[in-house]
Design a protein around this motif. Structure first.
Motif, PDB file in Angstrom:
ATOM      1  N   ASN A  65      37.786  34.851  46.289  1.00 13.09           N
ATOM      2  CA  ASN A  65      38.606  35.217  45.123  1.00 13.09           C
ATOM      3  C   ASN A  65      39.942  34.482  45.153  1.00 13.09           C
ATOM      4  O   ASN A  65      40.415  33.983  44.137  1.00 13.09           O
ATOM      5  CB  ASN A  65      38.876  36.725  45.107  1.00 13.09           C
ATOM      6  CG  ASN A  65      37.717  37.485  44.498  1.00 13.09           C
ATOM      7  OD1 ASN A  65      36.885  36.900  43.805  1.00 13.09           O
ATOM      8  ND2 ASN A  65      37.657  38.776  44.755  1.00 13.09           N
ATOM      9  N   LYS A  67      39.337  31.125  44.019  1.00 12.79           N
ATOM     10  CA  LYS A  67      38.998  31.095  42.587  1.00 12.79           C
ATOM     11  C   LYS A  67      40.229  31.268  41.700  1.00 12.79           C
ATOM     12  O   LYS A  67      40.361  30.631  40.672  1.00 12.79           O
ATOM     13  CB  LYS A  67      38.027  32.259  42.281  1.00 12.79           C
ATOM     14  CG  LYS A  67      36.611  31.811  42.082  1.00 12.79           C
ATOM     15  CD  LYS A  67      35.663  32.852  41.556  1.00 12.79           C
ATOM     16  CE  LYS A  67      35.758  34.274  41.954  1.00 12.79           C
ATOM     17  NZ  LYS A  67      34.530  35.039  41.712  1.00 12.79           N
ATOM     18  N   PHE A  68      41.124  32.152  42.126  1.00 11.70           N
ATOM     19  CA  PHE A  68      42.240  32.512  41.236  1.00 11.70           C
ATOM     20  C   PHE A  68      43.557  31.848  41.624  1.00 11.70           C
ATOM     21  O   PHE A  68      44.622  32.294  41.224  1.00 11.70           O
ATOM     22  CB  PHE A  68      42.383  34.039  41.178  1.00 11.70           C
ATOM     23  CG  PHE A  68      41.146  34.699  40.625  1.00 11.70           C
ATOM     24  CD1 PHE A  68      40.854  34.607  39.263  1.00 11.70           C
ATOM     25  CD2 PHE A  68      40.248  35.360  41.453  1.00 11.70           C
ATOM     26  CE1 PHE A  68      39.705  35.190  38.751  1.00 11.70           C
ATOM     27  CE2 PHE A  68      39.099  35.940  40.945  1.00 11.70           C
ATOM     28  CZ  PHE A  68      38.823  35.848  39.582  1.00 11.70           C
ATOM     29  N   ASP A 107      47.710  34.712  48.600  1.00  8.64           N
ATOM     30  CA  ASP A 107      47.493  33.465  47.856  1.00  8.64           C
ATOM     31  C   ASP A 107      48.672  33.180  46.939  1.00  8.64           C
ATOM     32  O   ASP A 107      49.543  34.031  46.747  1.00  8.64           O
ATOM     33  CB  ASP A 107      46.165  33.516  47.080  1.00  8.64           C
ATOM     34  CG  ASP A 107      46.158  34.574  45.992  1.00  8.64           C
ATOM     35  OD1 ASP A 107      47.128  34.631  45.210  1.00  8.64           O
ATOM     36  OD2 ASP A 107      45.176  35.357  45.919  1.00  8.64           O
ATOM     37  N   ILE A 119      47.867  39.750  39.859  1.00  5.00           N
ATOM     38  CA  ILE A 119      47.107  40.839  39.227  1.00  5.00           C
ATOM     39  C   ILE A 119      48.103  41.894  38.742  1.00  5.00           C
ATOM     40  O   ILE A 119      49.015  42.276  39.492  1.00  5.00           O
ATOM     41  CB  ILE A 119      46.136  41.503  40.242  1.00  5.00           C
ATOM     42  CG1 ILE A 119      45.218  40.444  40.863  1.00  5.00           C
ATOM     43  CG2 ILE A 119      45.309  42.600  39.585  1.00  5.00           C
ATOM     44  CD1 ILE A 119      44.468  40.920  42.088  1.00  5.00           C
ATOM     45  N   ILE A 127      40.089  47.062  40.228  1.00  2.00           N
ATOM     46  CA  ILE A 127      39.322  45.855  40.575  1.00  2.00           C
ATOM     47  C   ILE A 127      38.359  46.103  41.734  1.00  2.00           C
ATOM     48  O   ILE A 127      37.435  45.335  41.944  1.00  2.00           O
ATOM     49  CB  ILE A 127      40.218  44.634  40.928  1.00  2.00           C
ATOM     50  CG1 ILE A 127      41.246  45.025  41.974  1.00  2.00           C
ATOM     51  CG2 ILE A 127      40.840  44.014  39.700  1.00  2.00           C
ATOM     52  CD1 ILE A 127      41.956  43.820  42.556  1.00  2.00           C
ATOM     53  N   TYR A 183      33.557  45.381  37.662  1.00  2.00           N
ATOM     54  CA  TYR A 183      34.815  45.313  36.938  1.00  2.00           C
ATOM     55  C   TYR A 183      35.441  43.930  37.078  1.00  2.00           C
ATOM     56  O   TYR A 183      35.673  43.441  38.163  1.00  2.00           O
ATOM     57  CB  TYR A 183      35.814  46.367  37.449  1.00  2.00           C
ATOM     58  CG  TYR A 183      37.031  46.393  36.576  1.00  2.00           C
ATOM     59  CD1 TYR A 183      37.031  47.127  35.398  1.00  2.00           C
ATOM     60  CD2 TYR A 183      38.148  45.627  36.878  1.00  2.00           C
ATOM     61  CE1 TYR A 183      38.121  47.107  34.554  1.00  2.00           C
ATOM     62  CE2 TYR A 183      39.248  45.600  36.039  1.00  2.00           C
ATOM     63  CZ  TYR A 183      39.228  46.348  34.878  1.00  2.00           C
ATOM     64  OH  TYR A 183      40.304  46.318  34.036  1.00  2.00           O
ATOM     65  N   GLN A 184      35.655  43.328  35.929  1.00  2.39           N
ATOM     66  CA  GLN A 184      36.365  42.048  35.903  1.00  2.39           C
ATOM     67  C   GLN A 184      37.488  42.190  34.915  1.00  2.39           C
ATOM     68  O   GLN A 184      37.273  42.644  33.792  1.00  2.39           O
ATOM     69  CB  GLN A 184      35.437  40.946  35.410  1.00  2.39           C
ATOM     70  CG  GLN A 184      34.567  40.349  36.481  1.00  2.39           C
ATOM     71  CD  GLN A 184      33.845  39.141  35.954  1.00  2.39           C
ATOM     72  OE1 GLN A 184      33.424  39.128  34.794  1.00  2.39           O
ATOM     73  NE2 GLN A 184      33.705  38.138  36.772  1.00  2.39           N
ATOM     74  N   GLY A 214      31.764  35.508  38.443  1.00  2.00           N
ATOM     75  CA  GLY A 214      31.095  36.485  39.303  1.00  2.00           C
ATOM     76  C   GLY A 214      30.786  37.733  38.486  1.00  2.00           C
ATOM     77  O   GLY A 214      31.348  37.930  37.415  1.00  2.00           O
ATOM     78  N   GLY A 221      31.631  40.691  39.176  1.00  2.00           N
ATOM     79  CA  GLY A 221      32.604  41.761  39.397  1.00  2.00           C
ATOM     80  C   GLY A 221      32.124  42.700  40.487  1.00  2.00           C
ATOM     81  O   GLY A 221      32.371  43.899  40.432  1.00  2.00           O
ATOM     82  N   GLY A 278      32.173  41.518  44.024  1.00  2.00           N
ATOM     83  CA  GLY A 278      32.696  41.060  45.320  1.00  2.00           C
ATOM     84  C   GLY A 278      33.627  42.074  45.965  1.00  2.00           C
ATOM     85  O   GLY A 278      33.448  42.453  47.134  1.00  2.00           O
ATOM     86  N   LEU A 279      34.622  42.555  45.214  1.00  2.00           N
ATOM     87  CA  LEU A 279      35.590  43.485  45.797  1.00  2.00           C
ATOM     88  C   LEU A 279      34.995  44.871  45.996  1.00  2.00           C
ATOM     89  O   LEU A 279      35.386  45.594  46.913  1.00  2.00           O
ATOM     90  CB  LEU A 279      36.850  43.565  44.920  1.00  2.00           C
ATOM     91  CG  LEU A 279      37.733  42.310  44.939  1.00  2.00           C
ATOM     92  CD1 LEU A 279      38.937  42.490  44.037  1.00  2.00           C
ATOM     93  CD2 LEU A 279      38.189  42.001  46.367  1.00  2.00           C
TER      94      LEU A 279
END
Ligand code: ADP
Length: 479
Positions: free
Chosen positions: A365, A368-369, A398, A403, A411, A416-417, A435, A437, A439-440
């Protein structure tokens, strides 16, 4: 303000109001009774004096000898003739030449009035003395209102004391009684809070009071709702696990055939077909990945997956992840830095395979972000948590888009995305990882199964200024 405090204040105010009305009524009643007594005494004295009043041959008032007054009456007497001439006074006011009540001298009928004389408050009865229809003078009888005033003053003090004691007693009494009456509600809210915090629908609210009253009814209904929710949730988890499991087998078969078809000479001769097959294989791989993630979540939630706890060192796992993404990082000029303190961190009590998944999801993540050229740092720290002692806190920081605080908890829920709910319409798709939603949610499920904690801190979402995010994972050390 709590319900207990609100009701206590309400009862105390109500009690204060009742005492105030009661006090005012008593005060007025006592005032009327005392004045009545004084007035009756004044009328008696006035009667005694008019009985002995005489006139001379020309119809003027004679100098009168006042009758001896009742010792308890404490009355002051003045007999005034015409033209402001004083005919007689009682010894108690000596040589006083002022009328007890100047206005009363003019009266044509008996009147009672309050007046002030030499700083004292008096009640004065003025009686006109009339001979054959002609006014020949005025009799004034007065009495000090000192006793009445003192009685009223004492009454106010006593009433105020009773009011203060009454309000305090009502306040303390209601606080104690309400505390007892409302304590089951506090237990309920505490239990509901625990259910929420532990995310555990199998818990029930304990209640040892009477089951036939309103609170008992509430607890029973709430426990029934929890039971229903638990069974719905379990069947949903079972459905998710079954579907994911059933989808995996045909997907593996499809993937196998896709490879075969792509490798066949008929496809290889046609570049357009090769490109189309690449697209289909990529999509199938992605679908396979999503189904696997769904199965992971379902297995964690139904506790089919339980961590195999052992001493785990962080360094090798993180270096493996760093290697896995080396190409990606290089292509996007991103730095994934592992803080040297990771090597000095004592081993954790964790399932290394599951923890790799957690760290992988969080680091993916972050990659990605975070826009190209950014930096991701992973570090580990010893922190003291009240009630749990010393734990290891892994931080993944990061320099990405950040967020918003309102999404910090949500999240970690499955499917949930942020981008999907369009909290930010502008440019969000740029960073949407594609994704599902999950992963987390998987990371949170694994950390929870380790009795650990995971959360995020970030100032907010900003694609221009890039405030970044830091994910925190707390896990126990191996003993
Ligand atoms: P996804 O499959 O979309 O990655 P996740 O559960 O991993 O699902 O993440 C959920 C959402 O949380 C993401 O869609 C993203 O909006 C947000 N998010 C997660 N990590 C970061 C991060 N490091 N920076 C910014 N947003 C993030």
């Amino acid at each position: 303000m709590s319900l207990r405090l609100r009701l206590t204040l309400l009862y105390s105010t109500f009690m204060g109001g009742i005492l105030l009305i009661f006090g005012a009524a008593v005060y007025l009643l006592v005032n009327v009774i005392l004045l009545n007594q004084v007035d009756t005494m004044l009328a008696g004295v006035a009667n005694d004096i008019t009985d002995v009043t005489r006139v001379n041959s020309v119809g003027e008032l004679n100098v009168i000898n006042l009758p001896p007054l009742d010792m308890t009456s404490n009355a002051y007497v003045q007999v005034w003739g015409l033209n402001g001439k004083i005919i007689a006074t009682s010894p108690s006011i000596g040589m006083l030449s002022k009328p007890l009540d100047p206005v009363g001298l003019e009266t044509h009928s008996p009147i009672y009035k309050d007046s002030y004389l030499e700083g004292a408050r008096l009640r004065v009865l003025s009686v006109p003395l009339v001979l054959s229809g002609r006014m020949i003078g005025t009799l004034q009888v007065g009495a000090s209102l000192g006793v009445v005033d003192a009685t009223q003053g004492n009454l106010i003090s006593v009433m105020a004391l009773i009011a203060v004691i009454g309000v305090l007693t009502a306040g303390i009494g209601s606080w104690v009684i309400l505390g007892r009456a409302l304590s089951p509600l506090e237990d309920i809210s505490e239990a509901v809070d625990q259910i929420n915090r532990a995310d555990d629908l199998s818990r029930r609210i304990p209640y040892h009071g009477r089951t036939e009253d309103e609170i008992g009814d509430l607890v029973i209904s709430f426990n029934q709702t929890l039971e229903r929710l638990e069974s719905l949730f379990t069947s949903q988890q079972r459905f998710l696990a079954d579907v994911s499991h059933e989808l995996r087998t045909p997907l593996t078969v499809i993937k196998g055939y896709m490879g075969m078809i792509k490798a066949s000479p008929a496809v290889q001769e046609n570049p357009m077909l090769v490109q189309a097959m690449d697209g289909v294989i990529q999509g199938t791989n992605r679908l396979h990945q999503i189904v696997n993630s769904m199965l992971d979540v379902a297995r964690l939630e139904t506790q089919v997956t339980t961590p195999h706890l052992e001493a785990m060192t962080l360094g090798p796992t993180l270096r493996l992840i760093q290697k896995d993404y080396a190409e990606d990082l290089k292509a996007r000029q991103l730095t994934l830095e592992l803080d040297p303190n990771i090597n000095a961190t004592p081993p954790l009590l964790a399932d290394s395979e599951l923890m790799k998944k957690v760290l992988d999801n969080v680091i993916v993540n972050a990659i990605k972000f975070t826009p190209d050229g950014g930096r991701i740092t992973v570090s580990a720290h010893k922190v003291n948590v009240p009630g749990r002692g010393e734990v290891c806190e892994i931080r993944v920081k990061d320099s990405g888009i950040g967020i918003d605080p309102e999404n910090h908890i949500i999240i970690f829920e499955k499917l949930y995305q942020i981008g999907k709910v369009e909290l930010h319409s502008s440019g969000r798709t740029k960073f949407k990882g594609g994704g599902p939603g999950l992963g987390l949610a998987i990371a949170a499920g694994i950390v929870k199964a380790h009795q650990g904690k995971i959360w995020v801190e970030s100032k907010g979402y900003d694609e221009v200024n890039l405030p970044g995010s830091t994910f925190f994972i707390q896990l126990p050390f191996a003993k």
